[in-house]
Design a protein around this motif. Structure first.
Motif, mmCIF file in Angstrom:
data_model
loop_
_atom_site.group_PDB
_atom_site.id
_atom_site.type_symbol
_atom_site.label_atom_id
_atom_site.label_comp_id
_atom_site.label_asym_id
_atom_site.label_seq_id
_atom_site.Cartn_x
_atom_site.Cartn_y
_atom_site.Cartn_z
ATOM 1 N N UNK A 71 0.814 -1.213 0.000
ATOM 2 C CA UNK A 71 0.000 0.000 0.000
ATOM 3 C C UNK A 71 0.857 1.278 0.000
ATOM 4 N N UNK A 72 1.895 1.278 0.830
ATOM 5 C CA UNK A 72 2.697 2.503 0.956
ATOM 6 C C UNK A 72 3.321 2.897 -0.382
ATOM 7 N N UNK A 74 2.840 7.380 -4.872
ATOM 8 C CA UNK A 74 2.708 7.980 -6.199
ATOM 9 C C UNK A 74 1.510 8.924 -6.287
ATOM 10 N N UNK A 75 0.665 8.948 -5.253
ATOM 11 C CA UNK A 75 -0.567 9.748 -5.316
ATOM 12 C C UNK A 75 -0.289 11.214 -5.018
ATOM 13 N N UNK A 76 -1.057 12.115 -5.643
ATOM 14 C CA UNK A 76 -0.891 13.543 -5.359
ATOM 15 C C UNK A 76 -1.207 13.871 -3.893
ATOM 16 N N UNK A 77 -2.145 13.121 -3.288
ATOM 17 C CA UNK A 77 -2.476 13.356 -1.883
ATOM 18 C C UNK A 77 -3.013 12.062 -1.282
ATOM 19 N N UNK A 78 -2.598 11.771 -0.044
ATOM 20 C CA UNK A 78 -3.175 10.595 0.615
ATOM 21 C C UNK A 78 -3.272 10.848 2.112
ATOM 22 N N UNK A 79 -4.231 10.201 2.738
ATOM 23 C CA UNK A 79 -4.356 10.290 4.199
ATOM 24 C C UNK A 79 -5.037 9.041 4.722
ATOM 25 N N UNK A 80 -4.713 8.684 5.935
ATOM 26 C CA UNK A 80 -5.307 7.524 6.608
ATOM 27 C C UNK A 80 -5.273 6.265 5.738
ATOM 28 N N UNK A 81 -4.189 6.090 5.023
ATOM 29 C CA UNK A 81 -4.025 4.857 4.237
ATOM 30 C C UNK A 81 -4.854 4.794 2.969
ATOM 31 N N UNK A 82 -5.397 5.920 2.524
ATOM 32 C CA UNK A 82 -6.176 5.924 1.285
ATOM 33 C C UNK A 82 -5.858 7.148 0.439
#
Lengths: 487, 101
Positions: B76-77, B82-90
């Protein structure tokens, strides 16, 4: 001593296996040539010196320990930037994927690594493989090593330019409507577009899924055959991957072509071909006859519709495939007022003009009320184009056309008019739509000293015929022309 | 069926379907270019394809679907990196529903 960066793939692999050269010195020579020349050619978007030297050192260690080496052991390979490479940036030459680093290797990249190939870097291209000149790269265009004022072709322009100039032993490009063959033709090198499904598309960033294939670009036919042997074969991760065992392509080099029936498409050069191309194509026919091939005139009556069919099907599939670039999971995000606005702004800012044009065209062709008139109709005409080939192949073993109607053109010459740019693909589109394999091999130089390409097409999964005749032809004309700066 | 003339309104409608923001200049250019491209396809209209099946897959010899087996996915990490924004594992995305988030 020979410059290792200019040597053929099979020569390099043999020299490394015998200990005449080390993989590290070959990699160093290639990196030095990139440093010296790629400032002008701009074939690479990313060079991985450290990773390449590590992979090369591993080949040298394996050899020292007496391990069996792969068929590409120590050979520097460049990868078009639309194929995922673990730990290496993969952008499709688009701003929307700037800085993206995939967590996995494409199937073909795994295969190259497993064969001992040393991945040198990622190659320039038209954004999302949409283009015929490399002018659609968001990171500056690659240039033709034969004349830097001219296009290397597209969309695999960086791959063909790097191969022509010795900035890699060979490269992998992708071909949807001619994207390995046309640049190979412009740069004086060889490229094979395999049968649809012969090579897995896993990890190839999708443009038009019913057409996309990865293909090798190399400085001679034997090298291209070896590369094809490495990347071809079934992969359960691509549902369209063909299960039939892979032939020994390289073994076809040197086989006799006497009695082979070569179909010449009636009126092939009537449509907008430069005189130099017409002349080279006529000369080619004489050379094939001299080799003992039997020339047969064949007809492809629906070929004239290939351009329209392609520019409905490919953009339609692209508009669907490129929906995934929405700024949520990877790449660029431009925040808007709400979710939909964020999507639209991200895509508006991230895609270049040609990609937008094709998304619009494809979305229109698939929109309510027009699906039957455009997409479905195009898929039916595609059947007619495919049937033409089936019929032609009942009378011949392979068939030939020029690869492109002109030699490499100058930058800016066609970029103002999408239709004149699309015309560069008239010969390469029909085999793509039919799913059959085709090779482009150099067949001469224009009066301006620019390479001209010959396209040879074969029935489904008969890549070995392409290798056999391509190798015989290349040997007969003693093709050894290289760009002026090559040595 | 004859295709309608491409107008600015058609371009705006299609751009909305494609989730693509276009500047006024881009809309103008798109209108002109789409017209030219679609006009070049007019010859297809006259072609009789009654009784001809469509070719959705050019080569029919593929292996089909692989067995449906449980396999490891990506860490997951690594994907979130690669994501523009992530929080709380999503993946963190703009709010899509009204009310309490």
């Amino acid at each position: 001593m020979r410059d290792a960066a200019g040597m053929a793939v099979t020569e390099l692999a043999a020299a490394i296996a015998s200990g005449e050269l080390s993989a590290v010195e070959v990699t160093r020579a290639t990196l030095a040539r990139i440093a010296a020349r790629d400032g002008v050619t701009h074939a690479y978007l990313h060079v991985d010196s450290e990773g390449a030297l590590q992979a090369a050192a591993q080949v040298d260690r394996a050899r020292a320990q007496g391990e069996k080496l792969g068929v590409l052991a120590g050979v520097p390979i460049g990868i078009k930037d639309c194929m995922c490479t673990r730990g290496l940036p993969t952008t499709c030459a688009s701003k929307i994927l700037e800085g993206y680093v995939p967590p996995y290797d494409a199937h073909v990249v795994e295969r190259v690594r497993a064969a001992g190939g040393v991945i040198v870097g990622k190659l320039n291209m038209d954004e999302f493989a949409m283009g015929s000149s490399n002018e659609n790269s968001a990171y500056g265009t690659a240039r033709n090593p034969w004349d830097s004022a001219r296009t290397p072709g597209g969309s695999s322009g960086g791959a063909a330019a790097a191969t022509a100039e010795g900035l890699a032993g060979a490269t992998l490009g992708s071909d949807t409507g001619g994207s390995v063959r046309q640049p190979a033709s412009y740069c004086g090198v060889t490229a094979i577009k395999p049968t649809y499904g012969r090579v897995s598309r896993y990890g190839l960033i999708a443009f038009a899924s019913s057409l996309d294939q990865v293909g090798p670009i190399a400085r001679n036919v034997r090298d291209a055959a070896r590369m094809l042997g490495v990347i071809a074969g079934h992969d359960p991760r691509d549902a369209t991957s063909v299960t039939r065992p892979v032939d020994d392509y390289e073994a076809e080099c040197g086989k006799d072509v006497r009695g082979l029936r070569v179909g010449v498409v009636k009126g092939a050069t009537d449509r907008g071909c430069d005189p130099a191309v017409v002349e080279a194509f006529a000369r080619t026919q004489k050379q094939l006859t001299a080799l003992g091939c039997e020339l047969v005139e064949v007809e492809l009556p629906h070929q004239e519709h290939a351009l329209a069919v392609y520019y409905i099907i490919a953009p339609a599939e692209a508009s669907s495939n490129l929906a995934r670039f929405d700024g949520m999971r990877y790449g660029l995000r431009v925040n808007g007022d709400d979710l939909r606005d964020t999507y639209a702004r991200t895509r508006g800012a991230g895609f270049g003009p040609e990609v937008k044009r094709r998304i619009m065209l494809g979305t229109y062709a698939l929109s309510a009320g027009y699906y039957d008139a455009f997409y479905l109709k195009a898929q039916k005409v595609r059947t007619l184009i495919k049937r033409d080939f089936t019929q032609a192949f009942s009378r011949c073993d392979v068939l030939i056309t020029p690869t492109a109607p002109t030699a490499a053109f100058k930058f800016g010459e066609k970029s103002g008019d999408p239709m004149s740019m699309y015309m560069q693909d008239i010969f390469t589109l029909p085999p793509s739509l039919a799913g059959i394999p085709a090779v482009s091999v150099p067949c001469g130089l224009s009066p301006d000293g620019l390479p001209i390409g010959l396209q040879i097409c074969a029935p489904e999964l008969e890549e070995k015929r392409l290798v056999r005749i391509g190798h015989a032809f290349e040997t007969a004309i003693a093709w050894n022309h290289r760009p002026p700066r090559f040595s | 069926m004859a295709a309608p003339t491409i107008t600015i309104d058609v371009v705006r409608h299609v751009a909305k379907l494609a989730a693509l923001s276009l500047s006024p200049t881009e809309e103008e250019t798109m209108c002109r270019e789409l017209r030219a491209i679609l006009a070049s396809m007019a010859a297809l209209e006259a072609l009789d394809v009654s009784g001809v099946p469509p070719t959705f897959h050019a080569v029919a010899m593929h292996g089909g679907l692989r067995p449906d087996e449980v396999r490891d996915s990506f860490p997951r990490a690594e994907l979130l990196a690669a994501a523009p924004a992530h929080e709380a594992g999503g993946f963190a995305v703009p709010k899509v529903m009204d009310g309490e988030g």
